[in-house]
Design a protein around this motif. Structure first.
Motif, PDB file in Angstrom:
ATOM      1  N   VAL A  77       0.859  -1.181   0.000  1.00  0.00           N
ATOM      2  CA  VAL A  77       0.000   0.000   0.000  1.00  0.00           C
ATOM      3  C   VAL A  77       0.895   1.231   0.000  1.00  0.00           C
ATOM      4  CG1 VAL A  77      -1.904   1.217   1.125  1.00  0.00           C
ATOM      5  CG2 VAL A  77      -1.719  -1.267   1.349  1.00  0.00           C
ATOM      6  N   ARG A  78       0.567   2.190  -0.837  1.00  0.00           N
ATOM      7  CA  ARG A  78       1.324   3.432  -0.925  1.00  0.00           C
ATOM      8  C   ARG A  78       0.382   4.619  -0.744  1.00  0.00           C
ATOM      9  NH1 ARG A  78       4.549   0.359  -0.084  1.00  0.00           N
ATOM     10  NH2 ARG A  78       6.569  -0.078  -1.058  1.00  0.00           N
ATOM     11  N   LEU A  79       0.957   5.797  -0.527  1.00  0.00           N
ATOM     12  CA  LEU A  79       0.164   6.991  -0.267  1.00  0.00           C
ATOM     13  C   LEU A  79      -0.085   7.810  -1.526  1.00  0.00           C
ATOM     14  CD1 LEU A  79       1.763   8.415   2.993  1.00  0.00           C
ATOM     15  CD2 LEU A  79      -0.328   7.056   2.791  1.00  0.00           C
ATOM     16  N   LEU A  80      -1.292   8.316  -1.633  1.00  0.00           N
ATOM     17  CA  LEU A  80      -1.596   9.359  -2.592  1.00  0.00           C
ATOM     18  C   LEU A  80      -1.478  10.674  -1.834  1.00  0.00           C
ATOM     19  CD1 LEU A  80      -4.718   9.540  -4.951  1.00  0.00           C
ATOM     20  CD2 LEU A  80      -3.532  11.529  -4.041  1.00  0.00           C
ATOM     21  N   CYS A  81      -0.587  11.519  -2.272  1.00  0.00           N
ATOM     22  CA  CYS A  81      -0.405  12.822  -1.640  1.00  0.00           C
ATOM     23  C   CYS A  81      -1.094  13.874  -2.501  1.00  0.00           C
ATOM     24  CB  CYS A  81       1.081  13.127  -1.475  1.00  0.00           C
ATOM     25  SG  CYS A  81       1.925  11.971  -0.370  1.00  0.00           S
ATOM     26  N   ASP A  82      -2.224  14.345  -2.014  1.00  0.00           N
ATOM     27  CA  ASP A  82      -3.034  15.331  -2.725  1.00  0.00           C
ATOM     28  C   ASP A  82      -2.648  16.719  -2.207  1.00  0.00           C
ATOM     29  OD1 ASP A  82      -5.306  17.195  -3.106  1.00  0.00           O
ATOM     30  OD2 ASP A  82      -6.337  15.451  -3.933  1.00  0.00           O
ATOM     31  N   LEU A  83      -2.151  17.568  -3.103  1.00  0.00           N
ATOM     32  CA  LEU A  83      -1.624  18.863  -2.671  1.00  0.00           C
ATOM     33  C   LEU A  83      -2.701  19.754  -2.061  1.00  0.00           C
ATOM     34  CD1 LEU A  83       0.869  19.683  -5.571  1.00  0.00           C
ATOM     35  CD2 LEU A  83       1.263  18.392  -3.455  1.00  0.00           C
ATOM     36  N   PHE A  84      -3.949  19.596  -2.482  1.00  0.00           N
ATOM     37  CA  PHE A  84      -5.032  20.383  -1.890  1.00  0.00           C
ATOM     38  C   PHE A  84      -5.221  20.024  -0.416  1.00  0.00           C
ATOM     39  CE2 PHE A  84      -9.542  20.329  -0.629  1.00  0.00           C
ATOM     40  CZ  PHE A  84      -9.798  21.689  -0.626  1.00  0.00           C
ATOM     41  N   HIS A  85      -5.319  18.732  -0.126  1.00  0.00           N
ATOM     42  CA  HIS A  85      -5.475  18.307   1.268  1.00  0.00           C
ATOM     43  C   HIS A  85      -4.237  18.669   2.089  1.00  0.00           C
ATOM     44  CE1 HIS A  85      -9.161  16.262   0.326  1.00  0.00           C
ATOM     45  NE2 HIS A  85      -8.568  15.494  -0.567  1.00  0.00           N
ATOM     46  N   MET A  86      -3.064  18.496   1.487  1.00  0.00           N
ATOM     47  CA  MET A  86      -1.818  18.802   2.200  1.00  0.00           C
ATOM     48  C   MET A  86      -1.721  20.288   2.533  1.00  0.00           C
ATOM     49  SD  MET A  86       0.887  16.391   0.144  1.00  0.00           S
ATOM     50  CE  MET A  86       2.222  16.591   1.356  1.00  0.00           C
ATOM     51  N   ASN A  87      -2.232  21.148   1.656  1.00  0.00           N
ATOM     52  CA  ASN A  87      -2.199  22.589   1.908  1.00  0.00           C
ATOM     53  C   ASN A  87      -2.994  22.956   3.161  1.00  0.00           C
ATOM     54  OD1 ASN A  87      -1.672  25.431   0.980  1.00  0.00           O
ATOM     55  ND2 ASN A  87      -3.894  25.455   0.898  1.00  0.00           N
ATOM     56  N   ILE A  88      -4.002  22.153   3.480  1.00  0.00           N
ATOM     57  CA  ILE A  88      -4.804  22.382   4.680  1.00  0.00           C
ATOM     58  C   ILE A  88      -4.118  21.820   5.928  1.00  0.00           C
ATOM     59  CG2 ILE A  88      -6.996  21.797   5.841  1.00  0.00           C
ATOM     60  CD1 ILE A  88      -8.292  21.756   3.047  1.00  0.00           C
ATOM     61  N   GLU A  89      -3.532  20.636   5.792  1.00  0.00           N
ATOM     62  CA  GLU A  89      -3.093  19.880   6.969  1.00  0.00           C
ATOM     63  C   GLU A  89      -1.608  19.938   7.304  1.00  0.00           C
ATOM     64  OE1 GLU A  89      -5.098  18.671   9.030  1.00  0.00           O
ATOM     65  OE2 GLU A  89      -6.982  18.618   7.919  1.00  0.00           O
ATOM     66  N   GLU A  90      -0.748  20.145   6.307  1.00  0.00           N
ATOM     67  CA  GLU A  90       0.695  20.065   6.566  1.00  0.00           C
ATOM     68  C   GLU A  90       1.299  21.423   6.911  1.00  0.00           C
ATOM     69  OE1 GLU A  90       1.981  17.205   6.769  1.00  0.00           O
ATOM     70  OE2 GLU A  90       0.824  15.869   5.478  1.00  0.00           O
ATOM     71  N   THR A  91       2.263  21.424   7.811  1.00  0.00           N
ATOM     72  CA  THR A  91       3.015  22.648   8.104  1.00  0.00           C
ATOM     73  C   THR A  91       3.871  23.028   6.905  1.00  0.00           C
ATOM     74  OG1 THR A  91       3.092  22.055  10.435  1.00  0.00           O
ATOM     75  CG2 THR A  91       4.678  23.707   9.678  1.00  0.00           C
ATOM     76  N   SER A  92       4.490  22.031   6.290  1.00  0.00           N
ATOM     77  CA  SER A  92       5.290  22.219   5.075  1.00  0.00           C
ATOM     78  C   SER A  92       5.012  21.055   4.143  1.00  0.00           C
ATOM     79  CB  SER A  92       6.782  22.275   5.404  1.00  0.00           C
ATOM     80  OG  SER A  92       7.569  22.101   4.232  1.00  0.00           O
ATOM     81  N   ILE A  93       4.469  21.344   2.982  1.00  0.00           N
ATOM     82  CA  ILE A  93       4.179  20.284   2.016  1.00  0.00           C
ATOM     83  C   ILE A  93       5.464  19.596   1.585  1.00  0.00           C
ATOM     84  CG2 ILE A  93       3.297  19.802  -0.302  1.00  0.00           C
ATOM     85  CD1 ILE A  93       1.257  22.037   0.135  1.00  0.00           C
ATOM     86  N   ALA A  94       6.492  20.376   1.298  1.00  0.00           N
ATOM     87  CA  ALA A  94       7.764  19.797   0.847  1.00  0.00           C
ATOM     88  C   ALA A  94       8.362  18.882   1.911  1.00  0.00           C
ATOM     89  CB  ALA A  94       8.747  20.917   0.490  1.00  0.00           C
ATOM     90  N   ASP A  95       8.377  19.340   3.154  1.00  0.00           N
ATOM     91  CA  ASP A  95       8.940  18.510   4.232  1.00  0.00           C
ATOM     92  C   ASP A  95       8.139  17.222   4.413  1.00  0.00           C
ATOM     93  OD1 ASP A  95      10.862  20.409   4.644  1.00  0.00           O
ATOM     94  OD2 ASP A  95       9.986  21.212   6.492  1.00  0.00           O
ATOM     95  N   ALA A  96       6.816  17.323   4.270  1.00  0.00           N
ATOM     96  CA  ALA A  96       5.965  16.138   4.420  1.00  0.00           C
ATOM     97  C   ALA A  96       6.265  15.117   3.324  1.00  0.00           C
ATOM     98  CB  ALA A  96       4.497  16.537   4.387  1.00  0.00           C
ATOM     99  N   LEU A  97       6.485  15.592   2.103  1.00  0.00           N
ATOM    100  CA  LEU A  97       6.810  14.689   1.001  1.00  0.00           C
ATOM    101  C   LEU A  97       8.153  14.010   1.228  1.00  0.00           C
ATOM    102  CD1 LEU A  97       5.601  16.897  -1.976  1.00  0.00           C
ATOM    103  CD2 LEU A  97       4.570  14.750  -1.226  1.00  0.00           C
ATOM    104  N   ILE A  98       9.121  14.773   1.701  1.00  0.00           N
ATOM    105  CA  ILE A  98      10.441  14.195   1.977  1.00  0.00           C
ATOM    106  C   ILE A  98      10.329  13.130   3.070  1.00  0.00           C
ATOM    107  CG2 ILE A  98      12.733  14.692   2.916  1.00  0.00           C
ATOM    108  CD1 ILE A  98      12.511  17.430   1.455  1.00  0.00           C
ATOM    109  N   ALA A  99       9.563  13.434   4.103  1.00  0.00           N
ATOM    110  CA  ALA A  99       9.373  12.460   5.185  1.00  0.00           C
ATOM    111  C   ALA A  99       8.612  11.234   4.677  1.00  0.00           C
ATOM    112  CB  ALA A  99       8.626  13.109   6.348  1.00  0.00           C
ATOM    113  N   GLY A 100       7.701  11.445   3.723  1.00  0.00           N
ATOM    114  CA  GLY A 100       6.950  10.326   3.161  1.00  0.00           C
ATOM    115  C   GLY A 100       7.824   9.380   2.368  1.00  0.00           C
ATOM    116  N   GLY A 101       8.825   9.929   1.694  1.00  0.00           N
ATOM    117  CA  GLY A 101       9.830   9.124   1.007  1.00  0.00           C
ATOM    118  C   GLY A 101       9.264   8.016   0.135  1.00  0.00           C
ATOM    119  N   LYS A 102       9.686   6.790   0.424  1.00  0.00           N
ATOM    120  CA  LYS A 102       9.308   5.633  -0.409  1.00  0.00           C
ATOM    121  C   LYS A 102       7.815   5.341  -0.389  1.00  0.00           C
ATOM    122  CE  LYS A 102       9.573   1.934   3.032  1.00  0.00           C
ATOM    123  NZ  LYS A 102      10.084   0.582   3.342  1.00  0.00           N
TER     124      LYS A 102
END
Length: 271
Positions: free
Chosen positions: A181-206
């Motif tokens: 199972v992998r994650l779908l990272c939706d930038l709209f939802h992330m804009n609401i919930e994440e402190t930093s979208i870029a940092d969240a993606l890096i932490a999400g990694g693989k």
């Protein structure tokens, strides 16, 4: 990274964040005309998809099927994977398995979004999360036969009480026995919930398996206030080579939304 655009066949979802609405053949041809690499389809169920006909359309257009959404399971059929009723939960899982089977023929993934349970689902949060995990175990294992992952999408707090951030999604996926199972990272939802979208993606990694490429106001990329430079840099840093898929309102109309997304895709990925 590759370009992708959403096609909706679900009349009940009209007005929602899907770009193309003119049926499969016209939409696929138009996506090919603009230079897209793939399409993501939101269908009421597999009964409306003729796999042979779809394959011929895609081959003719030179496009891939990136994914099939399961959202109509909730929007149209009111099925959710965290339903307190065991019979309804199994019905929901069966619906998901049919989508996995259809997508798998094309080497495409199925997406779990709104079927995870909406913001107002009944029952306590821990029980609901447990039901979701059971469904992801089932779906991830089922998808493995096609050598594709199941894709799970964290949603914002107004749409679910399940996972709302990438970190929460990663934590849940790491708790599963399946590694499919992998994650779908939706930038709209992330804009609401994440402190930093870029940092969240890096932490999400693989664990990052699919991206919904959209602006802060759910309009096409470039029509809101999202800052894409750090996002694209983060995706390159984690070696992401999947799809950037336009799941956006068809603003100001479907064709212009598709054109705007392609202009933005070329600008951000080729610069």
């Amino acid at each position: 990274m590759k370009s992708c655009i959403t096609i909706s066949l679900v009349e009940e979802a009209r007005g929602g964040p899907f770009v193309l609405w003119d049926g499969l053949e016209k939409s696929i041809d138009f996506a090919a005309e603009l230079g897209y690499d793939a399409v993501e389809i939101f269908a009421p169920g597999v009964e409306v998809i003729d796999a042979d006909a779809l394959g011929k359309m895609l081959d003719k257009a030179g496009l891939k099927l990136a994914a099939l959404g399961t959202g109509a399971g909730w929007v149209k059929h009111k099925l959710q994977l965290a339903d307190p009723d065991a019979g309804r939960r199994e019905e929901a899982r069966k619906f998901v398995r049919t989508i996995i089977d259809c997508a798998g023929q094309f080497g495409a993934a199925a997406i779990i979004g709104s079927m995870q349970g909406p913001s107002g689902h009944t029952g306590d949060a821990d029980t609901a999360r447990g039901y979701l995990c059971e469904a992801l175990e089932d779906g991830g294992s089922h998808a493995a036969q096609y050598n594709v992952p199941l894709i799970y999408e964290p949603l914002n707090r107004y749409e679910t009480r399940q996972c709302c951030t990438v970190a929460d999604g990663v934590s849940m996926l790491e708790s599963l026995s399946t590694d499919n199972v992998r994650l779908l990272c939706d930038l709209f939802h992330m804009n609401i919930e994440e402190t930093s979208i870029a940092d969240a993606l890096i932490a999400g990694g693989k664990w990052v398996g699919h991206i919904h490429f959209v602006d802060s106001n759910r309009r096409p990329v470039g029509l809101g206030h999202m800052q894409y430079g750090p996002i694209i840099t983060a995706l390159r840093q984690i070696g992401y080579d999947g799809y950037l898929c336009a799941e956006a309102f068809p603003y100001p109309d479907p064709h212009e939304a598709a054109r705007q997304t392609m202009r933005a895709f070329k600008y951000w990925t080729q610069s």
